[in-house]
Scaffold this motif. Structure first.
Motif, short mmCIF file in Angstrom:
data_model
loop_
_atom_site.label_atom_id
_atom_site.label_comp_id
_atom_site.label_asym_id
_atom_site.label_seq_id
_atom_site.Cartn_x
_atom_site.Cartn_y
_atom_site.Cartn_z
N THR A 72 34.75 49.40 65.14
CA THR A 72 34.88 50.61 64.34
C THR A 72 36.13 50.51 63.47
OG1 THR A 72 33.69 51.95 65.93
CG2 THR A 72 35.11 53.10 64.40
N LEU A 73 37.22 49.98 64.01
CA LEU A 73 38.39 49.71 63.19
C LEU A 73 38.04 48.71 62.08
CD1 LEU A 73 41.07 49.49 66.00
CD2 LEU A 73 40.96 51.22 64.21
N TYR A 74 37.19 47.77 62.41
CA TYR A 74 36.67 46.81 61.41
C TYR A 74 36.01 47.57 60.27
CZ TYR A 74 34.09 42.53 60.00
OH TYR A 74 33.58 41.44 59.33
N ASP A 75 35.11 48.50 60.61
CA ASP A 75 34.41 49.25 59.57
C ASP A 75 35.35 50.18 58.81
OD1 ASP A 75 31.88 48.16 59.86
OD2 ASP A 75 31.35 49.50 61.49
N MET A 76 36.34 50.74 59.50
CA MET A 76 37.33 51.55 58.80
C MET A 76 38.08 50.73 57.77
SD MET A 76 39.10 53.86 61.73
CE MET A 76 40.36 54.32 60.55
N ALA A 77 38.50 49.53 58.18
CA ALA A 77 39.22 48.66 57.25
C ALA A 77 38.33 48.30 56.06
CB ALA A 77 39.68 47.40 57.98
N PHE A 78 37.04 48.07 56.34
CA PHE A 78 36.07 47.78 55.29
C PHE A 78 36.02 48.94 54.29
CE2 PHE A 78 31.87 48.04 53.46
CZ PHE A 78 31.49 46.74 53.22
N ASN A 79 35.90 50.17 54.79
CA ASN A 79 35.82 51.33 53.90
C ASN A 79 37.10 51.54 53.12
OD1 ASN A 79 33.21 51.90 54.61
ND2 ASN A 79 33.70 53.60 55.96
N VAL A 80 38.24 51.43 53.80
CA VAL A 80 39.52 51.61 53.11
C VAL A 80 39.66 50.57 52.00
CG1 VAL A 80 42.03 51.42 53.35
CG2 VAL A 80 40.70 52.70 55.05
N ALA A 81 39.24 49.33 52.28
CA ALA A 81 39.32 48.28 51.28
C ALA A 81 38.47 48.61 50.06
CB ALA A 81 38.89 46.94 51.89
N PHE A 82 37.27 49.14 50.29
CA PHE A 82 36.41 49.48 49.15
C PHE A 82 36.95 50.68 48.38
CE2 PHE A 82 33.08 46.46 49.83
CZ PHE A 82 32.34 46.49 48.67
N ILE A 83 37.52 51.64 49.08
CA ILE A 83 38.14 52.78 48.39
C ILE A 83 39.29 52.30 47.51
CG2 ILE A 83 39.50 54.89 48.72
CD1 ILE A 83 37.78 55.44 51.20
N LEU A 84 40.14 51.45 48.09
CA LEU A 84 41.25 50.90 47.30
C LEU A 84 40.74 50.08 46.13
CD1 LEU A 84 43.76 49.83 50.11
CD2 LEU A 84 43.93 51.80 48.57
N ALA A 85 39.65 49.33 46.36
CA ALA A 85 39.08 48.54 45.27
C ALA A 85 38.60 49.45 44.13
CB ALA A 85 37.92 47.70 45.79
N ALA A 86 37.97 50.58 44.49
CA ALA A 86 37.51 51.51 43.47
C ALA A 86 38.70 52.10 42.71
CB ALA A 86 36.69 52.62 44.11
N VAL A 87 39.78 52.44 43.44
CA VAL A 87 40.98 52.98 42.78
C VAL A 87 41.60 51.94 41.87
CG1 VAL A 87 43.31 53.85 43.19
CG2 VAL A 87 41.43 54.63 44.64
N VAL A 88 41.73 50.72 42.37
CA VAL A 88 42.29 49.64 41.54
C VAL A 88 41.41 49.40 40.32
CG1 VAL A 88 42.78 47.17 41.48
CG2 VAL A 88 43.48 48.52 43.45
N GLY A 89 40.09 49.39 40.54
CA GLY A 89 39.17 49.19 39.42
C GLY A 89 39.32 50.28 38.37
N ALA A 90 39.50 51.53 38.82
CA ALA A 90 39.68 52.64 37.88
C ALA A 90 40.95 52.48 37.06
CB ALA A 90 39.72 53.97 38.65
N MET A 91 41.95 51.84 37.65
CA MET A 91 43.23 51.68 36.98
C MET A 91 43.25 50.50 36.01
SD MET A 91 45.71 52.39 40.26
CE MET A 91 47.19 51.93 39.36
#
Length: 443
Positions: free
Chosen positions: A376-395
């Motif tokens: 579950t921590l694995y999946d949390m890290a996965f989600n956080v990474a994709f959220i950060l990727a979306a934020v970085v992509g927006a920037m």
């Protein structure tokens, strides 16, 4: 080792067969579901035209599970995983029916209702994936873990890509090219996968997937009270073991880099390869991208077992990161479709190859009593990474999605992560297994 021989060996295990069928059907349904949701949120001509809009969509859809995820892992270590898979797929089936109803009633004025239902369905999906991964060691022998991690999750990923392709085809033959009808065509197909997964998992014994010492007799409120303590114990355990903790870290870093490319692919499919005013064109192009990604995932499943036989999983992760850098470099050549498709194959191969090795490290070096929390921590890290990727992509990404400077930064980042992880330890450190809380156990 070879994929056909490994598959023949593992296929003798009834539990492995059933779990693989369940995962394939579940993720095929999820692939169609994701196409339907992407159609409604990311390819609607009236919105999601920029990287910022796409970032907001990712954050809304992924952030809630990231917040509640810490409370999910301990439940996978408490509740029978077979029951989680059965009930979870039935819940997803009901949620998809509700989403279809909302689209039929008021497709244009109910975006937040759709967001709510979609994030619930996606959250259940991550819960199910964590439970299935945690259950693999219960249906195969310890020496077969690497092969199982090469085959089962990758077949699930391929099934997801096939489901996405089927969803894309469904949108092409939809009765009219409105975003609501396109989404409904894909979502309707996803119900078949979810219902099939629920039916197949009934063939597994209730206790067959573990955990070994379930605490199902606890009342829900009492369970929730002890989850925070158990989660802290799980994090401390993984950190003390070192290898699984660092595996989660390198997986998250690679997913962040892959996520930026994923956001770029959505924008390119929408604004460059297709006509933004005709969502069916963009969806067709993005479906092609998903198809090429499936080729990379399959290649990783075929090649990884034989390679890892000759080197440590950590070494294979480093090599995969270097391969990912090469794939990103190909994308820097031009914005032509062939470079996007080629880069998609290579980078997807690298991501999946590293994932197989990380899964094996986490499973091998984590006690079963903590394995649910670990994944579950694995999946949390996965989600956080994709959220950060979306934020970085927006920037950093233009609305077209293509930027050579960003691509070169991604190449350098892959190489930097590879250099850092090359120094990671190969063997886990001793650590006491945190006990599940039983002080509030009542019948």
């Amino acid at each position: 080792m070879s994929l056909p021989r490994d598959l023949r060996t593992l296929w003798h295990s009834r539990g492995f067969r059933r779990l693989t069928y369940t995962r394939a059907l579940s993720q095929a349904g999820d692939g169609m579901f994701q196409v339907g949701i992407a159609t409604a949120f990311f390819f609607d001509p009236t919105q999601a035209a920029t990287a910022r809009d796409i970032a907001i969509g990712f954050i809304v859809l992924l952030a809630p599970f990231t917040l509640v995820g810490p409370f999910v892992g301990p439940l996978i270590d408490r509740w029978q995983r077979q029951r989680i898979l059965l009930v979870g797929n039935l819940v997803r089936l009901a949620l998809v029916v509700a989403i279809c109803a909302v689209l039929l009633v008021d497709a244009d004025g109910s975006k937040w209702a759709l967001y709510t239902l979609a994030l619930l369905a996606l959250s259940v999906n991550r819960f199910l994936n964590a439970a299935m991964t945690a259950g693999i060691p219960k249906v195969v022998e310890p020496h077969e873990l690497l092969a199982a991690n090469s085959i089962m999750p990758t077949l699930g990923t391929i099934a997801s890509a096939i489901g996405a392709a089927a969803g894309g085809i469904a949108t092409i033959i939809a009765p009219s090219a409105t975003d609501a009808n396109l989404a409904l065509a894909a979502l309707a197909g996803s119900t078949i996968g979810f219902a099939g997964a629920a039916w197949v998992v009934t063939g597994l014994g209730r206790r067959e997937l573990g955990p070994d010492h379930p605490l199902e007799s606890l009342h829900l409120v009492q369970q929730v009270r002890s989850l925070g303590h158990e989660l802290r114990g799980g994090v401390k355990y993984l950190h003390a073991r070192v290898t699984p903790f660092q595996g989660l870290g390198v997986m998250a870093a690679q997913r962040l880099l892959y996520g930026v490319m994923f956001v770029a692919a959505i924008l390119i499919s929408r604004n460059v390869l297709g006509d933004p005013d005709h969502p069916e064109q963009a969806i067709q192009k993005f479906t092609l991208v998903l198809g090429f990604a499936a080729v990379g995932f399959f290649a990783a499943a075929v090649i990884t077992p034989s390679i890892v036989d000759r080197m440590a999983p950590q070494q294979w992760i480093v090599l995969s990161l270097i391969i990912g850098a090469v794939g990103q470099a190909v994308f820097a050549i031009s914005s032509e479709p062939w470079t996007l498709f080629t880069a998609t194959i290579v980078v997807s191969y690298a991501v999946q190859a590293a994932k197989i090795a990380v899964d094996t490290i986490v499973q091998r070096d984590t006690d079963d009593a903590v394995r649910g929390r670990a994944f579950t921590l694995y999946d949390m890290a996965f989600n956080v990474a994709f959220i950060l990727a979306a934020v970085v992509g927006a920037m950093v990404l233009p609305d077209s999605g293509y930027s050579r400077p960003v691509i070169f930064v991604l190449v350098a980042s892959y190489l930097a992560v590879a250099a850092l992880y090359s120094r990671a330890p190969r063997e886990p450190m001793p650590a006491p297994v945190p006990a599940q809380s039983t002080k509030s156990l009542t019948n």
